[in-house]
Design a protein around this motif. Sequence first.
Motif, PDB file in Angstrom:
ATOM      1  N   ALA A 167       0.853  -1.197   0.000  1.00 28.88           N
ATOM      2  CA  ALA A 167       0.000   0.000   0.000  1.00 28.88           C
ATOM      3  C   ALA A 167       0.883   1.240   0.000  1.00 28.88           C
ATOM      4  CB  ALA A 167      -0.910   0.008   1.223  1.00 28.88           C
ATOM      5  N   GLN A 168       0.495   2.205  -0.776  1.00 25.90           N
ATOM      6  CA  GLN A 168       1.282   3.438  -0.887  1.00 25.90           C
ATOM      7  C   GLN A 168       0.628   4.564  -0.088  1.00 25.90           C
ATOM      8  OE1 GLN A 168       1.712   4.255  -5.071  1.00 25.90           O
ATOM      9  NE2 GLN A 168       3.334   2.721  -5.320  1.00 25.90           N
ATOM     10  N   LEU A 169       1.468   5.269   0.662  1.00 31.78           N
ATOM     11  CA  LEU A 169       1.033   6.452   1.391  1.00 31.78           C
ATOM     12  C   LEU A 169       1.713   7.676   0.793  1.00 31.78           C
ATOM     13  CD1 LEU A 169       1.215   5.331   5.143  1.00 31.78           C
ATOM     14  CD2 LEU A 169      -0.840   5.594   3.755  1.00 31.78           C
ATOM     15  N   GLY A 170       0.982   8.760   0.659  1.00 34.01           N
ATOM     16  CA  GLY A 170       1.587  10.010   0.212  1.00 34.01           C
ATOM     17  C   GLY A 170       2.027  10.834   1.412  1.00 34.01           C
ATOM     18  N   VAL A 171       3.245  11.334   1.373  1.00 30.24           N
ATOM     19  CA  VAL A 171       3.780  12.133   2.481  1.00 30.24           C
ATOM     20  C   VAL A 171       4.380  13.407   1.912  1.00 30.24           C
ATOM     21  CG1 VAL A 171       5.457  12.255   4.351  1.00 30.24           C
ATOM     22  CG2 VAL A 171       4.264  10.106   3.897  1.00 30.24           C
ATOM     23  N   VAL A 172       3.992  14.536   2.476  1.00 28.85           N
ATOM     24  CA  VAL A 172       4.564  15.830   2.100  1.00 28.85           C
ATOM     25  C   VAL A 172       5.197  16.426   3.358  1.00 28.85           C
ATOM     26  CG1 VAL A 172       4.136  18.134   1.178  1.00 28.85           C
ATOM     27  CG2 VAL A 172       2.818  16.177   0.325  1.00 28.85           C
ATOM     28  N   VAL A 173       6.465  16.799   3.247  1.00 23.03           N
ATOM     29  CA  VAL A 173       7.208  17.333   4.391  1.00 23.03           C
ATOM     30  C   VAL A 173       7.691  18.735   4.065  1.00 23.03           C
ATOM     31  CG1 VAL A 173       9.157  16.994   5.957  1.00 23.03           C
ATOM     32  CG2 VAL A 173       7.947  15.015   5.034  1.00 23.03           C
ATOM     33  N   ASP A 174       7.521  19.658   4.996  1.00 23.66           N
ATOM     34  CA  ASP A 174       8.016  21.031   4.845  1.00 23.66           C
ATOM     35  C   ASP A 174       9.538  21.011   4.970  1.00 23.66           C
ATOM     36  OD1 ASP A 174       8.673  23.684   4.931  1.00 23.66           O
ATOM     37  OD2 ASP A 174       7.339  24.213   6.585  1.00 23.66           O
ATOM     38  N   GLY A 175      10.231  21.270   3.874  1.00 27.70           N
ATOM     39  CA  GLY A 175      11.697  21.209   3.850  1.00 27.70           C
ATOM     40  C   GLY A 175      12.377  22.527   4.137  1.00 27.70           C
ATOM     41  N   SER A 176      11.630  23.563   4.560  1.00 22.00           N
ATOM     42  CA  SER A 176      12.283  24.840   4.862  1.00 22.00           C
ATOM     43  C   SER A 176      13.219  24.715   6.057  1.00 22.00           C
ATOM     44  CB  SER A 176      11.229  25.923   5.126  1.00 22.00           C
ATOM     45  OG  SER A 176      10.386  25.560   6.214  1.00 22.00           O
ATOM     46  N   ASP A 177      12.929  23.761   6.950  1.00 20.33           N
ATOM     47  CA  ASP A 177      13.837  23.418   8.035  1.00 20.33           C
ATOM     48  C   ASP A 177      14.357  22.018   7.739  1.00 20.33           C
ATOM     49  OD1 ASP A 177      15.157  22.671  10.335  1.00 20.33           O
ATOM     50  OD2 ASP A 177      13.674  23.522  11.700  1.00 20.33           O
ATOM     51  N   ALA A 178      15.544  21.955   7.131  1.00 19.39           N
ATOM     52  CA  ALA A 178      16.056  20.682   6.634  1.00 19.39           C
ATOM     53  C   ALA A 178      16.267  19.668   7.753  1.00 19.39           C
ATOM     54  CB  ALA A 178      17.370  20.901   5.875  1.00 19.39           C
ATOM     55  N   ASN A 179      16.721  20.137   8.907  1.00 17.77           N
ATOM     56  CA  ASN A 179      16.977  19.218  10.018  1.00 17.77           C
ATOM     57  C   ASN A 179      15.679  18.563  10.500  1.00 17.77           C
ATOM     58  OD1 ASN A 179      18.715  18.092  12.186  1.00 17.77           O
ATOM     59  ND2 ASN A 179      17.466  19.373  13.513  1.00 17.77           N
ATOM     60  N   THR A 180      14.652  19.380  10.702  1.00 17.51           N
ATOM     61  CA  THR A 180      13.364  18.839  11.135  1.00 17.51           C
ATOM     62  C   THR A 180      12.772  17.910  10.084  1.00 17.51           C
ATOM     63  OG1 THR A 180      12.936  20.823  12.465  1.00 17.51           O
ATOM     64  CG2 THR A 180      11.042  19.462  11.883  1.00 17.51           C
ATOM     65  N   ALA A 181      12.896  18.292   8.806  1.00 18.58           N
ATOM     66  CA  ALA A 181      12.346  17.461   7.732  1.00 18.58           C
ATOM     67  C   ALA A 181      13.017  16.095   7.684  1.00 18.58           C
ATOM     68  CB  ALA A 181      12.521  18.178   6.392  1.00 18.58           C
ATOM     69  N   THR A 182      14.334  16.060   7.825  1.00 20.21           N
ATOM     70  CA  THR A 182      15.057  14.790   7.787  1.00 20.21           C
ATOM     71  C   THR A 182      14.661  13.897   8.951  1.00 20.21           C
ATOM     72  OG1 THR A 182      16.936  15.875   6.705  1.00 20.21           O
ATOM     73  CG2 THR A 182      17.346  13.740   7.745  1.00 20.21           C
ATOM     74  N   ILE A 183      14.591  14.479  10.139  1.00 17.55           N
ATOM     75  CA  ILE A 183      14.224  13.693  11.317  1.00 17.55           C
ATOM     76  C   ILE A 183      12.776  13.226  11.216  1.00 17.55           C
ATOM     77  CG2 ILE A 183      13.878  13.832  13.812  1.00 17.55           C
ATOM     78  CD1 ILE A 183      16.278  15.718  13.927  1.00 17.55           C
ATOM     79  N   ALA A 184      11.890  14.070  10.716  1.00 19.03           N
ATOM     80  CA  ALA A 184      10.478  13.699  10.585  1.00 19.03           C
ATOM     81  C   ALA A 184      10.310  12.514   9.637  1.00 19.03           C
ATOM     82  CB  ALA A 184       9.663  14.897  10.099  1.00 19.03           C
ATOM     83  N   GLN A 185      11.070  12.500   8.548  1.00 17.46           N
ATOM     84  CA  GLN A 185      10.984  11.380   7.614  1.00 17.46           C
ATOM     85  C   GLN A 185      11.419  10.075   8.271  1.00 17.46           C
ATOM     86  OE1 GLN A 185      12.096  12.172   3.296  1.00 17.46           O
ATOM     87  NE2 GLN A 185      12.979  13.985   4.257  1.00 17.46           N
ATOM     88  N   GLY A 186      12.449  10.144   9.102  1.00 14.37           N
ATOM     89  CA  GLY A 186      12.884   8.953   9.820  1.00 14.37           C
ATOM     90  C   GLY A 186      11.834   8.463  10.797  1.00 14.37           C
ATOM     91  N   TYR A 187      11.208   9.400  11.518  1.00 11.59           N
ATOM     92  CA  TYR A 187      10.131   9.023  12.436  1.00 11.59           C
ATOM     93  C   TYR A 187       8.976   8.367  11.679  1.00 11.59           C
ATOM     94  CZ  TYR A 187      12.276  11.991  16.067  1.00 11.59           C
ATOM     95  OH  TYR A 187      13.128  12.537  16.997  1.00 11.59           O
ATOM     96  N   LEU A 188       8.586   8.967  10.552  1.00 10.95           N
ATOM     97  CA  LEU A 188       7.477   8.426   9.761  1.00 10.95           C
ATOM     98  C   LEU A 188       7.767   7.002   9.303  1.00 10.95           C
ATOM     99  CD1 LEU A 188       6.585  11.539   7.564  1.00 10.95           C
ATOM    100  CD2 LEU A 188       5.069  10.441   9.222  1.00 10.95           C
ATOM    101  N   ALA A 189       8.978   6.787   8.793  1.00  7.08           N
ATOM    102  CA  ALA A 189       9.331   5.451   8.302  1.00  7.08           C
ATOM    103  C   ALA A 189       9.266   4.421   9.422  1.00  7.08           C
ATOM    104  CB  ALA A 189      10.726   5.490   7.678  1.00  7.08           C
ATOM    105  N   GLY A 190       9.747   4.789  10.586  1.00  5.34           N
ATOM    106  CA  GLY A 190       9.737   3.858  11.707  1.00  5.34           C
ATOM    107  C   GLY A 190       8.330   3.529  12.185  1.00  5.34           C
ATOM    108  N   ILE A 191       7.489   4.556  12.308  1.00  7.52           N
ATOM    109  CA  ILE A 191       6.121   4.344  12.799  1.00  7.52           C
ATOM    110  C   ILE A 191       5.302   3.532  11.801  1.00  7.52           C
ATOM    111  CG2 ILE A 191       3.965   5.517  13.397  1.00  7.52           C
ATOM    112  CD1 ILE A 191       5.752   7.857  14.412  1.00  7.52           C
TER     113      ILE A 191
END
Length: 369
Positions: free
Chosen positions: A116-140
């Motif tokens: 199943a595919q999920l669409g995810v959009v992340v605000d990349g204006s804060d690169a550090n937060t965006a990178t960490i958020a993607q890792g959290y999403l993948a884990g959850i």
Amino acid sequence: MRLIRIKAVAWKESLQIMRDPLSLVMAFLVPLFLLLIFGYAITFDIREIDMVIVDQDRSSHSRDLARAFEASGYFTVRAVLDGTRDIDDELDSGRAKVAVMIPPGFTRTIMARRTAQLGVVVDGSDANTATIAQGYLAGIIGQYSRRLVPGGAPPSIDVRARVWYNPELKSRNFIIPGLIAVIMSVIVALLTSLTISREWERGTMEQLIATPVGTNELIIGKLLPYFVIGFIDTVLCIVMGTQLFHVPFRGSVALLLALSSIFLAGGLCMGMTISIISRNQLLSSQMALLSTFLPSFLLTGFIFAIPNMPTPLQIITYAVPGRYFVKILKGIFLKGTPMSMLVLETVLLTVFGGVMFLLANRRFHKRIE
């Protein structure tokens, strides 16, 4: 006689410190205040990231996934949207940093053992937060999918990672030891940067020059009270780090205090050299701040990894004593590093202190110029 003269100079400097309330405040309260402020202000732990969910499946499984994001503690679901048209407004306004789109047929696809595919959009204006958020999403999401289909085929590679020294990955555990190095670098240099210049400005240097006290005796005598102050400050910072911020301490207290003493001696000699050169308290304090705070904050590995810096900057870091003290503090605090692994840092700190003392001794002349 030499020891008596050193003791007399040290006692005179101690009286001068005790009669100056501002010096006492700067000596004891400023380090603790800085550690308190920076210790809570500087963190790389990102939690409660605002997110919105576009749930087009409207099933119990999609709602469970939304609850899984909320229950993790890393995300706060601000809204569940009906369509993708509102995503732009949520991200543009800053109300959300992440948007997750659950497509129609999500549950049916999962139960059919298809991807199943999920669409995810992340605000990349804060690169550090965006990178960490993607890792959290993948884990959850990964954890949720394994729980949802427990009888699924096992992965072809089973990776079982362990984190040593800082298993909870708390940024505070490596920030606090580095902060102690930065704060003590600034404080000890500031304290002694005012010693000789203050004598010149108050007109008491002529009296010192007329005494039989030698140059070495004068410098050592003036440094001793500030060494005691710096040592007490270091102990207080270590206690605050372990008791208030709960940073684990796995090494030898005696070893840490011994190596801290070498670092303090070098920093004090550096401040003394600045004071001798400038002969002006305002200029001395500015030079001390400029030569300690920025290098200690940026070029010691306290926050920014030295191997990631350009080669010219990496070379410059070898001249910053805080680099070696940061490594000592982090090693003893988090790893329990023994002395056998800190010989190079100890030698380099000793060399730095010796060079600063010789430079101060060479620059100071017992005569009116």
